[in-house]
Design an enzyme around this catalytic site. Sequence first.
Site, mmCIF file in Angstrom:
data_model
loop_
_atom_site.group_PDB
_atom_site.id
_atom_site.type_symbol
_atom_site.label_atom_id
_atom_site.label_comp_id
_atom_site.label_asym_id
_atom_site.label_seq_id
_atom_site.Cartn_x
_atom_site.Cartn_y
_atom_site.Cartn_z
ATOM 1 C CG HIS A 39 -1.771 -1.153 1.432
ATOM 2 N ND1 HIS A 39 -2.916 -1.365 0.704
ATOM 3 C CD2 HIS A 39 -1.666 -2.212 2.288
ATOM 4 C CE1 HIS A 39 -3.489 -2.492 1.094
ATOM 5 N NE2 HIS A 39 -2.763 -3.027 2.054
HETATM 6 C C1 BDR Z 1 -3.136 0.766 5.283
HETATM 7 O O1 BDR Z 1 -3.354 0.218 6.577
HETATM 8 C C2 BDR Z 1 -2.153 -0.230 7.132
HETATM 9 O O2 BDR Z 1 -2.319 -1.507 7.652
HETATM 10 C C3 BDR Z 1 -1.101 -0.161 6.061
HETATM 11 O O3 BDR Z 1 0.136 0.232 6.608
HETATM 12 C C4 BDR Z 1 -1.633 0.878 5.104
HETATM 13 O O4 BDR Z 1 -1.224 2.186 5.469
HETATM 14 C C5 BDR Z 1 -3.834 -0.102 4.268
HETATM 15 O O5 BDR Z 1 -5.201 -0.129 4.524
#
Ligand code: BDR
Length: 310
Positions: free
Chosen positions: A240
């Site tokens: 992400h």
């Molecule tokens: C986001 O949530 C976190 O778990 C990850 O680091 C990312 O920023 C994805 O939904």
Amino acid sequence: MTRKIIIDTDPGQDDAVAILLALASPELEVLGITAVAGNVPLSLTQKNARIVCELAGKTDVPVFAGCDRPLARNLVTAEHVHGKTGLDGIDLPDPTMPLQDAHGVDFIIETLRREPTGSVTICPLGPLTNIATAFQRAPEIIDRVQEIALMGGAYFEVGNITPAAEFNIYVDPEAADIVFKSGVPITVLPLDVTHKALVTKPRNNAFRALGRIGEVVASWTDFFERFDKEKYGSAGAPLHDPTVIAYLLKPDLFSGRHINVEIETKSDLTRGMTVADWWHVTDRTANATFMGDINADGFFALLTERIALL
Ligand code: BDR
Ligand code: CA
């Protein structure tokens, strides 16, 4: 000219890869890293941010601890994805570089007051608590922000922590609401983008082949992969947060729409939903560029090339 950025983050393995990408990129000047509570509590996110700076050999980047809980809610964490430490994977040594004395929110405020108007971009990779708190405390800094490029939200992919919401926005919807209403130019890298940035086996092997830091990155993605693969049945886990930094480096890798995005704060059922007017079915004013697609091969090529530089 380099672009000045503040990384606001809750590492998290994918946050860690985003930090590495930024630190490896000569086009970016990382003025500081502010930690926030999110994937794991603040005591761990601030420590993890320093572990990552040390891994990259960039111990001169100041790391600050920010807010330890959302504006109006109890903290929700994501150890089920990121492990107990938030950075589960290869064991890394505790950091020796110091945590800065100043609060992360004060650093954000002071930096924006000091630097020329429109010269600092904020990159939130976790819940938006620090940014919203800074905007509430010092509203005069809002007009001084060049851009906010953040990972959060979803439209077609809807939710990963609840059926309706993405984790970062869900954890602190009141903060997200303040940020999305702020008037700052916002670029959103939502799940719609990140769920197309999958760490397939060949991509992870390419990281692993880079040496020590590549091996660490591969061990991180191997760790959270077990959760995501099981959940989505996909070829690999979505990576992400590095999409935010990649967008700053190579915006042409992404495409999206300038639309209105509102945050649901009232409903328990849909708390933290990003209500994105993708089809322009309202006359609400556009307040964000909401990305929808990514050139995934180009993204992983960039990541691999830059991590190799560390
Ligand atoms: C986001 O949530 C976190 O778990 C990850 O680091 C990312 O920023 C994805 O939904
Ligand atoms: Ca994150």
